[in-house]
Every structure is written in C-alpha cells, then in structure tokens.
Design an enzyme around this catalytic site. Structure first.
Site, mmCIF file in Angstrom:
data_model
loop_
_atom_site.group_PDB
_atom_site.id
_atom_site.type_symbol
_atom_site.label_atom_id
_atom_site.label_comp_id
_atom_site.label_asym_id
_atom_site.label_seq_id
_atom_site.Cartn_x
_atom_site.Cartn_y
_atom_site.Cartn_z
ATOM 1 N N ARG A 57 -33.435 -14.115 -84.810
ATOM 2 C CA ARG A 57 -33.753 -15.035 -83.713
ATOM 3 C C ARG A 57 -35.255 -15.130 -83.478
ATOM 4 N NH1 ARG A 57 -31.351 -10.366 -81.693
ATOM 5 N NH2 ARG A 57 -32.239 -9.350 -79.843
ATOM 6 N N GLU A 64 -36.110 -5.976 -80.237
ATOM 7 C CA GLU A 64 -35.706 -5.869 -78.831
ATOM 8 C C GLU A 64 -35.351 -4.421 -78.481
ATOM 9 O OE1 GLU A 64 -35.842 -6.369 -75.863
ATOM 10 O OE2 GLU A 64 -34.621 -8.147 -75.419
ATOM 11 N N HIS A 107 -38.476 -15.193 -78.380
ATOM 12 C CA HIS A 107 -37.659 -16.094 -79.189
ATOM 13 C C HIS A 107 -36.914 -17.113 -78.321
ATOM 14 C CE1 HIS A 107 -33.923 -14.180 -77.875
ATOM 15 N NE2 HIS A 107 -34.576 -13.027 -77.993
ATOM 16 N N HIS A 167 -39.401 -10.266 -78.547
ATOM 17 C CA HIS A 167 -38.227 -10.218 -77.666
ATOM 18 C C HIS A 167 -38.627 -9.882 -76.235
ATOM 19 C CE1 HIS A 167 -35.721 -10.249 -81.328
ATOM 20 N NE2 HIS A 167 -36.765 -9.609 -81.809
#
Length: 248
Positions: free
Chosen positions: A60, A87, A9, A182
C-alpha cells in the site's frame, strides 16, 4: 533550505473496511489510488521536486509512491525500501474491525492500543500463521527484530535508526526527500522531529494521501511544518482517522 515530504499511503482495502492492518500486506482501494494521484498532483502544482524516495516493504505504501511519482512524471527517481518504515504491528488485533473491537473492549482501550506511546496490543505467537516470521520478505530478520506487537515507542525504536542513518543522511546530497510510509511509522518520525510529548502524540493523527511538508535550514534545524491542502478539509480527515477506533 532542506525539505522533507511525508505521505501516509492512500486508503487501503482494510482502511475501507475499518480493520486493524499493521504488517498485513493489503492493497490500495480505488479511493486510495486516487488519493495517491491527487498527492502527486498537489506536489507538482506546488513546485516540489523530490530527489530521492524512501518507503516500506508493504504494497500500500509502495503503490502510493509509484502513483505519486507517475503523476509527477518522476518515475525515474531512486527509491529505497526498508521494513523499518512498516506500520506499527498490531499483533492479534490485525484483521479485526476497529469499531467492533471498541464495542467489546471500550473506546478508551482501543484508543490506547491505536495511539498510546507505550501501550502494546495483544501479541502474536512467533509461529502464528499471521506472524511476520512466516512472511518471506522478512526472512533475513532475526527473531528479536520481528515485531509480534508494538507500542508507538517500539515503532520509533526501529524507525529512527533508519531515519537518522539513511533518510537524514540523504540530505548531504539532496535538498528534497520524500518518505511514503504509514500512520504510525510517520507519527514516530513526527514526534521526534517536533519534540511532541507522549500526551500530544496520542491525539495526533495523519490522514491518508495528504503530503506533510517539513522545512529545515541548511543545518537541518526545523523551521516549519504543514500539510498541503485545505486546512478545514485536512482537519476533518484527521478527525475521521481518530473516530475509526470508536464503537458505533
């Protein structure tokens, strides 16, 4: 040939502030939006045409994918979301400044918490207000599935079944697949794809908003991998990611 496009991202508001983010659902910064648009532009200029997309439950990553597809005029592509692409959980570190944490605990300890294969940060309690257990988007997960902290090994353990069962399987019908996720969920995929050692992966960092392309033969044997963009600029961005966890 089969092509896998990985994108971390764009810069988030907490990336900008140098905070541990993990499963915290923070938004893109203005720079992050521009990074996402630039990724879409670079992919389009280089002739890439993904046919199916995967992303996490975190905004995100979702908004980065949306901006990439918008610039490519491919907003109509099917998109699949999974918490397994989230993440790495940084547990109680989430929300803390990385440089300040390094000043308190030392650069090496923070490097291990951030990048080591098998070192976990301090864990949340299950009922901590910041725990994913309190987030409605994870209501269907069992307590065993909720990560209260993770090492990269733990992230790989939850990511790879989804990669193998959904992402890899999508190559049966598609030639180009894009995953927007991520730093650590993608590092986990990269470690497995490239057969990297635990020592090699600790030194490997993925910059925000830079497409990372993997090319496979029709039997899904890896042929090559490369970042799209200027090599010197990308090397500088990778070094900048590594330096985020150092005391000032």
């Amino acid at each position: 040939m089969k092509t896998l496009i990985l994108i971390r991202h764009g810069e988030s508001e907490w990336n900008k502030l140098n905070l541990f983010t993990g499963w915290t659902n923070v938004d893109l910064s203005e720079k992050g939006i521009e990074e996402a648009k630039e990724a879409g532009k670079v992919l389009k200029e280089n002739g890439y045409k993904p046919e199916i997309c995967f992303t996490s439950y975190l905004k995100r990553a979702i908004k980065t994918l949306n901006n990439v597809l918008d610039v490519m005029d491919m907003d109509w592509l099917p998109v699949f979301k999974s918490w397994r692409l989230n993440e790495k959980s940084y547990g109680k570190l989430q929300g803390l400044n990385k440089a300040e944490t390094a000043a308190k605990y030392g650069d090496e300890q923070v490097r291990l918490w951030r990048r080591a294969f098998d070192v976990r940060p301090p864990a949340f309690e299950m009922n901590d207000p910041k725990s994913p257990r309190m987030d409605p988007r994870y209501a269907e997960l069992t307590d065993e599935q909720i990560p209260l902290t993770e090492a990269l090994a733990d992230t790989i353990e939850r990511v790879m079944p989804y990669y193998e069962g959904e992402i890899l399987k999508s190559f049966e019908k598609h030639n180009q697949v894009m995953v927007v996720a991520h730093g650590n969920s993608l590092r986990g995929i990269v470690k497995v794809l490239k057969g990297m050692s635990n020592d090699e992966i600790i030194a490997f960092n993925i910059p925000t908003g830079i497409p990372y392309v993997f090319e496979f033969d029709d039997n899904l044997k890896l042929q090559c991998d490369f970042f799209l963009g200027d090599p010197e600029k990308i090397a500088a961005l990778m070094a900048a990611v590594a330096n985020q966890g150092k005391a000032k």
